[in-house]
Design an enzyme around this catalytic site. Sequence first.
Site, mmCIF file in Angstrom:
data_model
loop_
_atom_site.group_PDB
_atom_site.id
_atom_site.type_symbol
_atom_site.label_atom_id
_atom_site.label_comp_id
_atom_site.label_asym_id
_atom_site.label_seq_id
_atom_site.Cartn_x
_atom_site.Cartn_y
_atom_site.Cartn_z
ATOM 1 N N ASP A 21 31.402 44.079 34.379
ATOM 2 C CA ASP A 21 32.242 43.586 35.477
ATOM 3 C C ASP A 21 31.512 42.543 36.326
ATOM 4 O O ASP A 21 30.290 42.558 36.435
ATOM 5 C CB ASP A 21 32.660 44.779 36.357
ATOM 6 C CG ASP A 21 33.842 44.436 37.256
ATOM 7 O OD1 ASP A 21 34.540 43.454 36.976
ATOM 8 O OD2 ASP A 21 34.052 45.165 38.240
ATOM 9 N N ASN A 23 32.316 38.957 36.276
ATOM 10 C CA ASN A 23 32.296 37.573 35.763
ATOM 11 C C ASN A 23 32.972 36.592 36.720
ATOM 12 O O ASN A 23 32.470 35.485 36.960
ATOM 13 C CB ASN A 23 33.041 37.487 34.420
ATOM 14 C CG ASN A 23 32.372 38.286 33.339
ATOM 15 O OD1 ASN A 23 31.265 38.784 33.530
ATOM 16 N ND2 ASN A 23 33.040 38.421 32.205
ATOM 17 N N GLY A 24 34.125 37.007 37.248
ATOM 18 C CA GLY A 24 34.905 36.126 38.124
ATOM 19 C C GLY A 24 34.119 35.789 39.389
ATOM 20 O O GLY A 24 34.030 34.618 39.794
ATOM 21 N N TRP A 26 30.926 35.927 39.840
ATOM 22 C CA TRP A 26 29.746 35.137 39.463
ATOM 23 C C TRP A 26 30.110 33.651 39.417
ATOM 24 O O TRP A 26 29.382 32.801 39.928
ATOM 25 C CB TRP A 26 29.243 35.616 38.102
ATOM 26 C CG TRP A 26 27.953 35.009 37.646
ATOM 27 C CD1 TRP A 26 26.693 35.484 37.909
ATOM 28 C CD2 TRP A 26 27.778 33.838 36.832
ATOM 29 N NE1 TRP A 26 25.752 34.682 37.317
ATOM 30 C CE2 TRP A 26 26.390 33.659 36.648
ATOM 31 C CE3 TRP A 26 28.663 32.923 36.241
ATOM 32 C CZ2 TRP A 26 25.869 32.608 35.892
ATOM 33 C CZ3 TRP A 26 28.137 31.878 35.502
ATOM 34 C CH2 TRP A 26 26.753 31.725 35.337
ATOM 35 N N THR A 67 43.896 47.518 29.498
ATOM 36 C CA THR A 67 45.356 47.412 29.458
ATOM 37 C C THR A 67 45.851 46.686 30.709
ATOM 38 O O THR A 67 46.746 45.838 30.651
ATOM 39 C CB THR A 67 45.978 48.830 29.421
ATOM 40 O OG1 THR A 67 45.372 49.557 28.359
ATOM 41 C CG2 THR A 67 47.467 48.785 29.221
ATOM 42 N N GLU A 68 45.226 47.030 31.843
ATOM 43 C CA GLU A 68 45.645 46.450 33.127
ATOM 44 C C GLU A 68 45.275 44.962 33.226
ATOM 45 O O GLU A 68 45.897 44.226 33.997
ATOM 46 C CB GLU A 68 45.009 47.214 34.290
ATOM 47 C CG GLU A 68 45.564 48.616 34.503
ATOM 48 C CD GLU A 68 45.066 49.659 33.519
ATOM 49 O OE1 GLU A 68 44.025 49.423 32.865
ATOM 50 O OE2 GLU A 68 45.719 50.716 33.378
ATOM 51 N N ASN A 69 44.285 44.520 32.464
ATOM 52 C CA ASN A 69 43.891 43.107 32.520
ATOM 53 C C ASN A 69 44.983 42.164 32.001
ATOM 54 O O ASN A 69 44.952 40.966 32.281
ATOM 55 C CB ASN A 69 42.577 42.859 31.759
ATOM 56 C CG ASN A 69 41.345 43.419 32.428
ATOM 57 O OD1 ASN A 69 40.385 43.821 31.774
ATOM 58 N ND2 ASN A 69 41.341 43.463 33.754
ATOM 59 N N ARG A 189 27.958 50.489 34.959
ATOM 60 C CA ARG A 189 28.926 49.488 35.450
ATOM 61 C C ARG A 189 28.167 48.476 36.303
ATOM 62 O O ARG A 189 27.411 48.846 37.199
ATOM 63 C CB ARG A 189 30.047 50.116 36.274
ATOM 64 C CG ARG A 189 31.037 49.031 36.743
ATOM 65 C CD ARG A 189 32.301 49.586 37.343
ATOM 66 N NE ARG A 189 33.275 48.489 37.544
ATOM 67 C CZ ARG A 189 34.574 48.630 37.554
ATOM 68 N NH1 ARG A 189 35.109 49.803 37.365
ATOM 69 N NH2 ARG A 189 35.375 47.595 37.740
ATOM 70 N N SER A 197 37.850 52.689 36.389
ATOM 71 C CA SER A 197 38.885 51.748 35.948
ATOM 72 C C SER A 197 39.492 52.089 34.577
ATOM 73 O O SER A 197 39.570 51.239 33.683
ATOM 74 C CB SER A 197 38.327 50.316 35.946
ATOM 75 O OG SER A 197 37.892 49.951 37.228
ATOM 76 N N GLU A 208 26.050 60.499 32.354
ATOM 77 C CA GLU A 208 25.337 60.067 33.551
ATOM 78 C C GLU A 208 25.856 58.675 33.901
ATOM 79 O O GLU A 208 25.993 57.814 33.025
ATOM 80 C CB GLU A 208 23.827 60.006 33.281
ATOM 81 C CG GLU A 208 23.204 61.355 32.991
ATOM 82 C CD GLU A 208 23.336 62.327 34.157
ATOM 83 O OE1 GLU A 208 23.327 61.887 35.317
ATOM 84 O OE2 GLU A 208 23.456 63.541 33.881
HETATM 85 C C1 IPE Z 1 37.360 46.796 34.288
HETATM 86 O O1 IPE Z 1 37.136 45.732 35.145
HETATM 87 C C2 IPE Z 1 37.758 46.312 32.931
HETATM 88 C C3 IPE Z 1 36.751 45.562 32.187
HETATM 89 C C4 IPE Z 1 35.521 45.350 32.542
HETATM 90 C C5 IPE Z 1 37.203 45.042 30.944
HETATM 91 P P1 IPE Z 1 38.256 45.239 36.167
HETATM 92 O O2 IPE Z 1 37.652 44.142 36.933
HETATM 93 O O3 IPE Z 1 39.512 44.971 35.445
HETATM 94 O O4 IPE Z 1 38.448 46.543 37.060
HETATM 95 P P2 IPE Z 1 39.024 46.710 38.535
HETATM 96 O O5 IPE Z 1 40.352 46.043 38.562
HETATM 97 O O6 IPE Z 1 38.052 46.060 39.456
HETATM 98 O O7 IPE Z 1 39.079 48.193 38.743
HETATM 99 C C1 IPE Z 2 34.870 41.456 33.987
HETATM 100 O O1 IPE Z 2 34.754 40.518 35.010
HETATM 101 C C2 IPE Z 2 35.548 40.908 32.755
HETATM 102 C C3 IPE Z 2 36.915 41.394 32.539
HETATM 103 C C4 IPE Z 2 37.544 42.311 33.231
HETATM 104 C C5 IPE Z 2 37.646 40.788 31.445
HETATM 105 P P1 IPE Z 2 35.957 40.241 36.013
HETATM 106 O O2 IPE Z 2 36.793 39.165 35.435
HETATM 107 O O3 IPE Z 2 36.657 41.499 36.353
HETATM 108 O O4 IPE Z 2 35.171 39.686 37.279
HETATM 109 P P2 IPE Z 2 35.414 40.089 38.787
HETATM 110 O O5 IPE Z 2 35.336 41.572 38.875
HETATM 111 O O6 IPE Z 2 36.745 39.552 39.183
HETATM 112 O O7 IPE Z 2 34.285 39.418 39.519
HETATM 113 MG MG MG Z 3 36.361 42.924 37.751
#
Ligand code: IPE
Ligand code: IPE
Ligand code: MG
Length: 247
Positions: A21, A23-24, A26, A67-69, A189, A197, A208
């Site tokens: 988690d 990437n966005g 970053w 799934t939620e992505n 995580r 999530s 753990e």
């Molecule tokens: C969880 O990350 C799913 C993946 C890393 C693929 P999210 O960024 O989607 O989770 P939430 O929305 O912050 O719980």
């Molecule tokens: C995790 O990074 C990758 C996926 C869920 C596909 P995010 O895209 O959720 O990045 P943040 O959490 O918005 O920074």
């Molecule tokens: Mg995220």
Amino acid sequence: MSLKDKIDQSKLPQHIAIIMDGNGRWAKRQGEERIFGHENGVKSVRDSVEAAAEIGVKYLTLYAFSTENWNRPQEEVYALMKLLVHTINAETATLNKNDIRLQAIGDLKSLPEDCYNELQEAIENTKNNSRMTLVLALSYSSRWEIINAVKQIAKDIENKKIASADINENLIQSHLCTSNIPDPELMIRTSGEHRISNFLLWQLAYSELYFTDKLWPDFRKEDLFEAILDYQTRERRFGKTSEQLIS
Ligand code: IPE
Ligand code: IPE
Ligand code: MG
């Protein structure tokens, strides 16, 4: 002594699961679009796979798309799927070179066709590798998985293949996507979020949990080793008392 050398081989987790988690965030921190973060996360995937295989972990599960992505902006979903196809295609040779088998869990049929085909091809091409299994969780959510398991079990009862009295932990486990994979001993995580999530809810029952503030694109081999070292300081009691574990 390097972090890697400090790892106690006799207490190595067999299976590590990672929620990749951040990437966005970053990307945003450097004034870039979110997809730039996803692109840079690929290096962290490579590093983690290599590090896990090097020290002898047998299963590494990476949560790549939930799934939620699917509810994210269409351009991001599209770009992520494109990146996925490209990465799988580019990395298959390396997986073979490193004797790593690829598997996937999730609602794979919901992936775009090229993505699904690329994935199946890579799974097929790496199926005889045995050093480590890399499991990609794609279009995965634990509730989806549990609902599917319950449906299959209900069908088997309806068809009189089993009776409701046969339902136990093993039966449920055998209907999950991870039926051939041991439960993770360690779940990591990144990005400072302290939640699951919808990831492996059943399988993480006694795992753990390790949380780091590092954003996924900054995660490197040393970070994985650090998580394993932290894991090795934990006392896993499984409901028992400390005294019982010593005797
Ligand atoms: C969880 O990350 C799913 C993946 C890393 C693929 P999210 O960024 O989607 O989770 P939430 O929305 O912050 O719980
Ligand atoms: C995790 O990074 C990758 C996926 C869920 C596909 P995010 O895209 O959720 O990045 P943040 O959490 O918005 O920074
Ligand atoms: Mg995220």
